[in-house]
Design a protein around this motif. Structure first.
Motif, PDB file in Angstrom:
ATOM      1  N   VAL A   1       0.855  -0.975  -0.150  1.00 36.32           N
ATOM      2  CA  VAL A   1      -0.011   0.026  -0.677  1.00 36.32           C
ATOM      3  C   VAL A   1       1.078   1.475   0.313  1.00 36.32           C
ATOM      4  O   VAL A   1       1.370   1.189   0.862  1.00 36.32           O
ATOM      5  N   VAL A   2       0.491   2.451  -1.377  1.00 37.99           N
ATOM      6  CA  VAL A   2       1.871   3.586  -1.325  1.00 37.99           C
ATOM      7  C   VAL A   2       0.515   4.285  -1.032  1.00 37.99           C
ATOM      8  O   VAL A   2      -1.005   4.209  -1.344  1.00 37.99           O
ATOM      9  N   ALA A   3       0.828   5.640   0.028  1.00 36.45           N
ATOM     10  CA  ALA A   3       0.007   7.356   0.476  1.00 36.45           C
ATOM     11  C   ALA A   3       0.776   7.884  -0.357  1.00 36.45           C
ATOM     12  O   ALA A   3       2.093   8.136   0.676  1.00 36.45           O
ATOM     13  N   VAL A   4       0.652   8.985  -0.461  1.00 37.81           N
ATOM     14  CA  VAL A   4       1.015  10.447  -0.715  1.00 37.81           C
ATOM     15  C   VAL A   4       0.097  11.190   0.271  1.00 37.81           C
ATOM     16  O   VAL A   4      -1.300  11.601   0.089  1.00 37.81           O
ATOM     17  N   GLY A   5       0.473  11.842   1.024  1.00 35.67           N
ATOM     18  CA  GLY A   5      -0.155  13.263   1.327  1.00 35.67           C
ATOM     19  C   GLY A   5       0.630  14.616   1.130  1.00 35.67           C
ATOM     20  O   GLY A   5       2.141  14.750   0.774  1.00 35.67           O
TER      21      GLY A   5
ATOM     22  N   ARG B   1      -4.169   9.754   0.457  1.00 35.41           N
ATOM     23  CA  ARG B   1      -4.664   9.676  -0.474  1.00 35.41           C
ATOM     24  C   ARG B   1      -3.911   8.200  -0.363  1.00 35.41           C
ATOM     25  O   ARG B   1      -2.482   7.978  -0.448  1.00 35.41           O
ATOM     26  N   GLN B   2      -4.618   6.445  -0.593  1.00 32.89           N
ATOM     27  CA  GLN B   2      -3.735   5.577  -0.758  1.00 32.89           C
ATOM     28  C   GLN B   2      -4.136   4.845  -1.762  1.00 32.89           C
ATOM     29  O   GLN B   2      -5.378   5.111  -2.132  1.00 32.89           O
ATOM     30  N   ARG B   3      -3.703   3.712  -1.917  1.00 32.99           N
ATOM     31  CA  ARG B   3      -4.098   2.582  -3.221  1.00 32.99           C
ATOM     32  C   ARG B   3      -2.873   1.690  -2.615  1.00 32.99           C
ATOM     33  O   ARG B   3      -1.965   1.975  -2.341  1.00 32.99           O
ATOM     34  N   THR B   4      -4.123   0.597  -3.241  1.00 35.30           N
ATOM     35  CA  THR B   4      -3.238  -0.896  -3.236  1.00 35.30           C
ATOM     36  C   THR B   4      -2.332  -1.067  -4.591  1.00 35.30           C
ATOM     37  O   THR B   4      -3.091  -0.980  -5.291  1.00 35.30           O
TER      38      THR B   4
ATOM     39  N   HIS C   1      10.319   2.314  -9.861  1.00 31.72           N
ATOM     40  CA  HIS C   1       9.363   2.047 -11.232  1.00 31.72           C
ATOM     41  C   HIS C   1       8.109   1.334 -11.245  1.00 31.72           C
ATOM     42  O   HIS C   1       7.305   1.772 -11.781  1.00 31.72           O
ATOM     43  N   GLU C   2       7.996   0.743 -10.154  1.00 26.57           N
ATOM     44  CA  GLU C   2       6.955  -0.089 -10.022  1.00 26.57           C
ATOM     45  C   GLU C   2       6.078   1.295  -8.527  1.00 26.57           C
ATOM     46  O   GLU C   2       4.729   1.424  -8.455  1.00 26.57           O
ATOM     47  N   ILE C   3       6.675   2.105  -7.210  1.00 25.20           N
ATOM     48  CA  ILE C   3       5.682   3.085  -6.573  1.00 25.20           C
ATOM     49  C   ILE C   3       5.260   4.079  -7.281  1.00 25.20           C
ATOM     50  O   ILE C   3       4.507   4.729  -6.885  1.00 25.20           O
ATOM     51  N   GLY C   4       6.702   4.900  -8.285  1.00 25.54           N
ATOM     52  CA  GLY C   4       7.120   5.759  -9.203  1.00 25.54           C
ATOM     53  C   GLY C   4       5.377   6.464  -9.796  1.00 25.54           C
ATOM     54  O   GLY C   4       4.651   7.454  -9.178  1.00 25.54           O
ATOM     55  N   PRO C   5       5.397   5.544 -10.746  1.00 23.35           N
ATOM     56  CA  PRO C   5       3.567   6.352 -11.324  1.00 23.35           C
ATOM     57  C   PRO C   5       3.030   6.340 -10.698  1.00 23.35           C
ATOM     58  O   PRO C   5       1.813   7.617 -10.661  1.00 23.35           O
ATOM     59  N   VAL C   6       2.634   5.258  -9.470  1.00 22.81           N
ATOM     60  CA  VAL C   6       0.946   5.336  -8.703  1.00 22.81           C
ATOM     61  C   VAL C   6       1.311   6.331  -8.080  1.00 22.81           C
ATOM     62  O   VAL C   6       0.350   7.265  -7.888  1.00 22.81           O
ATOM     63  N   ILE C   7       2.292   6.944  -7.324  1.00 25.09           N
ATOM     64  CA  ILE C   7       2.188   8.075  -6.377  1.00 25.09           C
ATOM     65  C   ILE C   7       1.899   9.729  -7.270  1.00 25.09           C
ATOM     66  O   ILE C   7       1.238   9.892  -6.866  1.00 25.09           O
ATOM     67  N   ARG C   8       2.332   9.516  -8.529  1.00 24.74           N
ATOM     68  CA  ARG C   8       2.187  10.468  -9.186  1.00 24.74           C
ATOM     69  C   ARG C   8       0.796  10.301  -9.659  1.00 24.74           C
ATOM     70  O   ARG C   8       0.768  11.825  -9.713  1.00 24.74           O
TER      71      ARG C   8
ATOM     72  N   LEU D   1      -1.628   9.568  -8.247  1.00 30.06           N
ATOM     73  CA  LEU D   1      -2.507  10.084  -6.501  1.00 30.06           C
ATOM     74  C   LEU D   1      -1.975  11.917  -6.747  1.00 30.06           C
ATOM     75  O   LEU D   1      -3.560  11.934  -5.839  1.00 30.06           O
ATOM     76  N   PHE D   2      -1.114  11.765  -6.687  1.00 28.31           N
ATOM     77  CA  PHE D   2      -0.533  13.507  -6.010  1.00 28.31           C
ATOM     78  C   PHE D   2      -1.226  14.363  -7.563  1.00 28.31           C
ATOM     79  O   PHE D   2      -2.400  15.106  -7.085  1.00 28.31           O
ATOM     80  N   LEU D   3      -1.640  13.904  -9.025  1.00 25.09           N
ATOM     81  CA  LEU D   3      -2.230  14.616  -9.523  1.00 25.09           C
ATOM     82  C   LEU D   3      -4.003  14.566  -9.332  1.00 25.09           C
ATOM     83  O   LEU D   3      -4.240  15.999  -9.987  1.00 25.09           O
ATOM     84  N   GLU D   4      -4.408  13.412  -9.201  1.00 27.51           N
ATOM     85  CA  GLU D   4      -5.763  13.644  -8.931  1.00 27.51           C
ATOM     86  C   GLU D   4      -6.482  14.224  -7.784  1.00 27.51           C
ATOM     87  O   GLU D   4      -7.813  14.318  -7.927  1.00 27.51           O
ATOM     88  N   HIS D   5      -5.135  14.568  -6.577  1.00 28.06           N
ATOM     89  CA  HIS D   5      -6.033  15.092  -5.330  1.00 28.06           C
ATOM     90  C   HIS D   5      -5.780  16.317  -4.896  1.00 28.06           C
ATOM     91  O   HIS D   5      -5.958  17.115  -4.713  1.00 28.06           O
ATOM     92  N   TRP D   6      -4.052  17.156  -5.761  1.00 24.80           N
ATOM     93  CA  TRP D   6      -4.063  17.938  -5.718  1.00 24.80           C
ATOM     94  C   TRP D   6      -4.785  19.429  -6.573  1.00 24.80           C
ATOM     95  O   TRP D   6      -5.362  19.259  -7.516  1.00 24.80           O
ATOM     96  N   LYS D   7      -4.753  20.589  -5.949  1.00 22.34           N
ATOM     97  CA  LYS D   7      -5.585  21.052  -6.225  1.00 22.34           C
ATOM     98  C   LYS D   7      -5.496  22.815  -6.762  1.00 22.34           C
ATOM     99  O   LYS D   7      -5.674  23.540  -7.298  1.00 22.34           O
ATOM    100  N   GLY D   8      -3.430  22.052  -7.278  1.00 24.08           N
ATOM    101  CA  GLY D   8      -3.224  23.490  -7.657  1.00 24.08           C
ATOM    102  C   GLY D   8      -2.238  23.781  -7.503  1.00 24.08           C
ATOM    103  O   GLY D   8      -1.336  24.948  -7.691  1.00 24.08           O
TER     104      GLY D   8
END
Length: 419
Positions: free
Chosen positions: A300-304, A318-321, A330-337, A339-346
């Motif tokens: 499970v990876v998460a970004v805050g 937010r987190q993702r399994t 290279h397996e974690i990086g794209p998921v974190i990016r 998640l971040f872009l999905e929830h970041w308000k800019g």
């Protein structure tokens, strides 16, 4: 009949600030705080009692502290020094008992049951600790005494810190009189969210929990938090009643449950995804490197993040399994990016945090038909070994040469602070 244990919890008052005041006698009567004086947006790590009496608190911004206390002396942290002092204090404790368990950099448990015949009563040992630590380091110790770690810890946090002597004993004989009347948030391991749950159950003091039948307490917890809460209920009920069979374990503990890494940021510098990505990648690399060092993979990876433009503020976590446990960038990086872009308000960032959880040992892992995972893992561990030997900047990604990256700055620090 088994002898009742005697456990102490020794806590260094304003630990970082006390060490700095000992190193700077000219500041003895001045308000002192530890933080980065060059960054008004940075946080206060510790404040001496004089500074606290002027309203300065830990974790607030340096600029806010200076607004409250204009004559505050802000000293840049020296983490290696604080670690060295903590280890010296451990040696002092080990001259009294061989059962010493570090709890944090400034807190340690001591089981002195076998030392009473040599050094006197628990209170006499506590005074001996205060004297030796003060003379050796300049740090004043507050000492809680109890028959177990839970009571010793709550004796320190709720009573010893408020006593002029800095010593308090909490036992099963005085727990009802002294502890049970306290608000429930002052119970060990109860934070804001759990306090709210207890309040909705009508439990406002520690005694409200302690006096309940365990079965009734479990029933209330299940109604509020679901059937999986039974273990949690038993822990809180035992804590309220001062029950703790866990021994003092020499050395550092234990099973790792989470691996994370984060940074507080100068928000003016992190406005666009191009500004943020170099730092994000460095955090991912460091989390994966730590996971490999400890021998874990996570599923499970998460970004805050926290963001602000000076007027509006926002934050998210937010987190993702993942499909399988991993510690590869290279397996974690794209998921974190993603998640971040999905929830970041800019808005510009003031904080970014990466977490890896649901950990399992990395000595067994799933192979891939389309990718040589074993070769990739071996490659990353080889890079880790080079960094361990020659320093964290011996091999870096090209993105760490960009303006908003921090790899070179952090390489000269310990725990995010100057050594």
């Amino acid at each position: 009949m088994e002898m009742q244990r005697t456990v102490l919890m020794a806590d260094g008052q304003s630990f970082y600030a006390s060490i700095e005041k000992a190193a700077h006698p000219e500041y003895r009567d001045k308000p002192v705080a530890v933080g980065d004086p060059a960054r008004r947006s940075g946080i206060i790590l510790a404040a001496c009692p004089i500074a606290k009496s002027r309203g300065v608190t830990s974790a607030e911004r340096v600029g806010e502290a200076l607004a409250k206390c204009p004559d505050l002396v802000v000293i840049r942290p020296r983490m290696q020094t604080y670690i060295s002092v903590s280890l010296l204090i451990t040696e002092i404790f080990e001259s009294i008992t061989d059962q010493v368990e570090p709890f944090s950099i400034d807190e340690q448990f001591l089981d002195v049951t076998g030392s009473l015949a040599l050094f006197g009563s628990a209170e006499e040992i506590a005074r001996l600790i205060q004297t030796r630590v003060k003379l050796s380091t300049g740090v004043w110790s507050r000492v809680g005494i109890g028959p177990n770690k839970i009571l010793a810890k709550m004796a320190t946090d709720n009573f010893a810190k408020k006593r002029p002597t800095g010593i308090f004993e909490l036992t099963h004989d005085n727990i009802e009189e002294e502890l049970w009347s306290l608000p429930v948030h002052q119970m060990f391991m109860v934070a804001g969210r759990m306090t709210s749950h207890f309040a909705r159950m009508g439990l406002h003091t520690i005694g409200d929990i302690a006096r309940l039948d365990l079965g009734e307490f479990k029933k209330r917890m299940r109604f509020r938090m679901g059937r999986q809460s039974d273990i949690q209920a038993e822990y809180y009920w035992q804590t309220a009643n001062g029950i703790d069979p866990s021994p003092v374990v020499t050395g550092m503990r234990s099973q790792i449950k989470v691996i994370n890494h984060g940074r507080a940021l100068k928000w003016q510098a992190y406005r666009t995804i191009e500004d943020i990505e170099p730092l994000m990648l460095e955090l991912i690399v460091e989390v994966c490197r730590r996971a490999r060092r400890y021998g874990y993979m996570g599923r499970v990876v998460a970004v805050g993040a926290a963001e602000t433009d000076g007027h509006r503020s926002s934050g998210f976590g937010r987190q993702r399994t993942l499909p399988r446990p991993t510690h590869l960038e290279h397996e974690i990086g794209p998921v974190i990016r993603s998640l971040f872009l999905e929830h970041w308000k800019g808005l510009p960032l003031t904080h970014l945090h990466i977490t890896l959880t649901d950990l399992s040992r990395d000595d067994m892992y799933q192979l891939d038909l389309f990718e040589d995972r074993e070769r990739l893992i071996h490659r990353e561990k080889t890079v880790d070994a080079l960094k361990e030997r020659f320093g964290p900047t011996a091999i870096i990604r090209a993105s760490s040469l960009l303006k908003t990256a921090q790899a070179f700055e952090r390489a000269a620090q310990i725990g995010g602070h100057w050594a």
